[in-house]
Design a protein around this motif. Structure first.
Motif, PDB file in Angstrom:
ATOM      1  N   GLY A 173      57.049 134.526 -57.401  1.00 28.47           N
ATOM      2  CA  GLY A 173      56.965 133.177 -56.859  1.00 28.47           C
ATOM      3  C   GLY A 173      58.255 132.692 -56.231  1.00 28.47           C
ATOM      4  N   MET A 174      58.115 131.621 -55.455  1.00 31.87           N
ATOM      5  CA  MET A 174      59.228 131.023 -54.719  1.00 31.87           C
ATOM      6  C   MET A 174      59.521 129.631 -55.274  1.00 31.87           C
ATOM      7  N   LEU A 175      60.725 129.163 -54.989  1.00 29.55           N
ATOM      8  CA  LEU A 175      61.166 127.867 -55.483  1.00 29.55           C
ATOM      9  C   LEU A 175      61.566 126.994 -54.302  1.00 29.55           C
ATOM     10  N   MET A 176      61.170 125.731 -54.335  1.00 28.57           N
ATOM     11  CA  MET A 176      61.559 124.813 -53.267  1.00 28.57           C
ATOM     12  C   MET A 176      63.063 124.557 -53.330  1.00 28.57           C
ATOM     13  N   GLN A 177      63.718 124.584 -52.189  1.00 26.77           N
ATOM     14  CA  GLN A 177      65.169 124.475 -52.115  1.00 26.77           C
ATOM     15  C   GLN A 177      65.656 123.034 -52.233  1.00 26.77           C
ATOM     16  N   VAL A 178      66.895 122.894 -52.681  1.00 29.56           N
ATOM     17  CA  VAL A 178      67.468 121.584 -52.924  1.00 29.56           C
ATOM     18  C   VAL A 178      67.771 120.824 -51.633  1.00 29.56           C
ATOM     19  N   GLU A 179      68.326 121.491 -50.610  1.00 34.34           N
ATOM     20  CA  GLU A 179      68.824 120.767 -49.443  1.00 34.34           C
ATOM     21  C   GLU A 179      67.748 119.992 -48.677  1.00 34.34           C
ATOM     22  N   PRO A 180      66.612 120.614 -48.324  1.00 33.56           N
ATOM     23  CA  PRO A 180      65.598 119.823 -47.602  1.00 33.56           C
ATOM     24  C   PRO A 180      65.111 118.616 -48.403  1.00 33.56           C
ATOM     25  N   ILE A 181      64.964 118.802 -49.705  1.00 32.98           N
ATOM     26  CA  ILE A 181      64.496 117.699 -50.548  1.00 32.98           C
ATOM     27  C   ILE A 181      65.535 116.585 -50.578  1.00 32.98           C
ATOM     28  N   TYR A 182      66.793 116.959 -50.762  1.00 36.07           N
ATOM     29  CA  TYR A 182      67.845 115.943 -50.825  1.00 36.07           C
ATOM     30  C   TYR A 182      67.969 115.196 -49.502  1.00 36.07           C
ATOM     31  N   ARG A 183      67.920 115.918 -48.391  1.00 32.29           N
ATOM     32  CA  ARG A 183      68.043 115.290 -47.079  1.00 32.29           C
ATOM     33  C   ARG A 183      66.841 114.380 -46.789  1.00 32.29           C
ATOM     34  N   ALA A 236      53.698  99.294 -61.025  1.00 32.15           N
ATOM     35  CA  ALA A 236      53.213  98.302 -60.060  1.00 32.15           C
ATOM     36  C   ALA A 236      54.212  97.167 -59.853  1.00 32.15           C
ATOM     37  N   LYS A 237      55.197  97.065 -60.704  1.00 31.03           N
ATOM     38  CA  LYS A 237      56.221  96.031 -60.572  1.00 31.03           C
ATOM     39  C   LYS A 237      57.277  96.396 -59.531  1.00 31.03           C
ATOM     40  N   GLU A 238      57.275  97.653 -59.098  1.00 33.42           N
ATOM     41  CA  GLU A 238      58.248  98.107 -58.110  1.00 33.42           C
ATOM     42  C   GLU A 238      57.801  97.725 -56.694  1.00 33.42           C
ATOM     43  N   ASP A 239      58.759  97.502 -55.816  1.00 31.80           N
ATOM     44  CA  ASP A 239      58.450  97.259 -54.406  1.00 31.80           C
ATOM     45  C   ASP A 239      58.365  98.566 -53.622  1.00 31.80           C
ATOM     46  N   GLU A 240      59.143  99.567 -54.052  1.00 28.22           N
ATOM     47  CA  GLU A 240      59.185 100.862 -53.387  1.00 28.22           C
ATOM     48  C   GLU A 240      59.068 101.963 -54.445  1.00 28.22           C
ATOM     49  N   LEU A 241      58.213 102.944 -54.185  1.00 20.83           N
ATOM     50  CA  LEU A 241      58.073 104.095 -55.072  1.00 20.83           C
ATOM     51  C   LEU A 241      58.052 105.367 -54.238  1.00 20.83           C
ATOM     52  N   VAL A 242      58.787 106.376 -54.697  1.00 21.05           N
ATOM     53  CA  VAL A 242      58.801 107.665 -54.020  1.00 21.05           C
ATOM     54  C   VAL A 242      58.217 108.718 -54.957  1.00 21.05           C
ATOM     55  N   PHE A 243      57.354 109.582 -54.419  1.00 24.45           N
ATOM     56  CA  PHE A 243      56.795 110.703 -55.171  1.00 24.45           C
ATOM     57  C   PHE A 243      57.281 112.001 -54.557  1.00 24.45           C
ATOM     58  N   LEU A 244      57.765 112.904 -55.385  1.00 27.29           N
ATOM     59  CA  LEU A 244      58.142 114.238 -54.938  1.00 27.29           C
ATOM     60  C   LEU A 244      57.072 115.214 -55.403  1.00 27.29           C
ATOM     61  N   CYS A 245      56.425 115.875 -54.445  1.00 26.48           N
ATOM     62  CA  CYS A 245      55.350 116.812 -54.762  1.00 26.48           C
ATOM     63  C   CYS A 245      55.876 118.247 -54.690  1.00 26.48           C
ATOM     64  N   GLY A 246      55.856 118.924 -55.815  1.00 23.49           N
ATOM     65  CA  GLY A 246      56.320 120.296 -55.850  1.00 23.49           C
ATOM     66  C   GLY A 246      55.240 121.277 -55.420  1.00 23.49           C
ATOM     67  N   HIS A 247      55.669 122.506 -55.110  1.00 29.69           N
ATOM     68  CA  HIS A 247      54.750 123.599 -54.779  1.00 29.69           C
ATOM     69  C   HIS A 247      55.384 124.908 -55.220  1.00 29.69           C
ATOM     70  N   TYR A 248      54.633 125.976 -55.057  1.00 23.57           N
ATOM     71  CA  TYR A 248      55.097 127.313 -55.432  1.00 23.57           C
ATOM     72  C   TYR A 248      55.411 127.319 -56.940  1.00 23.57           C
ATOM     73  N   GLU A 249      56.599 127.821 -57.315  1.00 19.98           N
ATOM     74  CA  GLU A 249      56.974 127.866 -58.720  1.00 19.98           C
ATOM     75  C   GLU A 249      57.692 126.601 -59.175  1.00 19.98           C
ATOM     76  N   GLY A 250      57.832 125.646 -58.250  1.00 23.22           N
ATOM     77  CA  GLY A 250      58.489 124.397 -58.612  1.00 23.22           C
ATOM     78  C   GLY A 250      59.635 124.064 -57.686  1.00 23.22           C
ATOM     79  N   ASP A 281      64.025 123.446 -57.228  1.00 15.67           N
ATOM     80  CA  ASP A 281      65.390 123.684 -57.700  1.00 15.67           C
ATOM     81  C   ASP A 281      65.845 122.515 -58.576  1.00 15.67           C
ATOM     82  N   GLU A 282      66.340 122.820 -59.758  1.00 21.55           N
ATOM     83  CA  GLU A 282      66.706 121.793 -60.732  1.00 21.55           C
ATOM     84  C   GLU A 282      67.707 120.791 -60.154  1.00 21.55           C
ATOM     85  N   ARG A 283      68.558 121.225 -59.274  1.00 20.78           N
ATOM     86  CA  ARG A 283      69.559 120.322 -58.706  1.00 20.78           C
ATOM     87  C   ARG A 283      68.925 119.215 -57.870  1.00 20.78           C
ATOM     88  N   ALA A 284      67.809 119.529 -57.235  1.00 25.01           N
ATOM     89  CA  ALA A 284      67.097 118.499 -56.472  1.00 25.01           C
ATOM     90  C   ALA A 284      66.576 117.417 -57.413  1.00 25.01           C
TER      91      ALA A 284
END
Length: 241
Positions: A59-69, A103-117, A119-122
């Protein structure tokens, strides 16, 4: 309320949220759902966003840089670092209580993983919450993210046509919802309970409570025990055997 979904498959999000109650709420400007393609933020000329794990294995792991950017771009647009949820079976279980909290938040972000997950640093750099919709593994985080968006959006004022629709539903008061009926009054010899046709509202409310207690004890006994322990019931309430 604004939702931002960091994903490799934005069309999965867009195809669902444009329908029914969510679609209507978006058209009214009550909520927004912005599916952001993580691939747009990779520096790789082939739009690659994954690589092999240093630990080896399949399996593959999603990289930190694209997620962080990607997350940085969302944060810059909002003007601050928003509450960010990583959708993972390792997180705390999503419940109605969680939906009320978010629901009390004005902004919410969801990060959707794939593959094996991911990178922990992300996760360390961008995530504030780790939430699961259940103890099972899916192919990606998009469907769980939409499930949570749906549950949270229902609590945003104006999203539901009838403000009473969010009251008395399963889990809102700790019990499963009582049985409900509509026309016809009789179908295949199955009749609507007489009490619901009586017009006696106090007795109807008592029936609803007792049926909710009965159903909860049968289907979710742990919820029933918690409810009995923490709530004072009306004196005339008949508890299920």
């Amino acid at each position: 309320m604004n939702f931002h979904v960091m994903t490799l498959f934005p069309e999965m999000i867009d195809n669902i949220v444009g329908e029914s109650i969510l679609g209507r709420a978006i058209n009214k400007g009550l909520i927004s759902v912005n599916a952001v393609n993580i691939r747009d933020y990779t520096l790789d000329k082939h739009n690659k966003v994954d690589d092999y794990c240093y630990s080896g294995g399949a399996g593959m792991l999603m990289q930190v840089e694209p997620i962080y950017r990607c997350h940085s771009a969302i944060s810059d647009k909002i003007g601050h670092k928003p509450r960010t949820i990583y959708v993972t079976p390792q997180g705390r279980t999503f419940t109605q209580k969680t939906a009320v909290e978010l629901a009390k938040e004005d902004e919410l972000v969801f990060l959707c993983g794939h593959y094996e997950g991911v990178d922990e640093r992300a996760l360390e750099l961008v995530c504030t919450d780790f939430i699961s919709i259940g103890d099972y593994v899916l192919t990606g985080g998009e469907l769980p993210a939409v499930i949570m968006i749906d549950a949270i959006s229902r609590l945003v004022p104006g999203v539901l046509n009838n403000t009473e629709s969010a009251v008395g539903e399963s889990f809102t008061d700790g019990l499963l919802e009582h049985p409900q009926y509509t026309r016809p009054e009789v179908y295949m010899d199955m009749k609507v309970p007489e009490i619901l046709l009586s017009g006696h509202q106090a007795k109807i409310e008592q029936w609803k409570l007792e049926e909710a207690l009965k159903r909860t004890k049968e289907r979710r006994p742990e919820l029933y025990e918690e409810y009995i322990r923490t709530h004072a019931l009306p004196k005339k309430t008949k508890l299920p055997e």
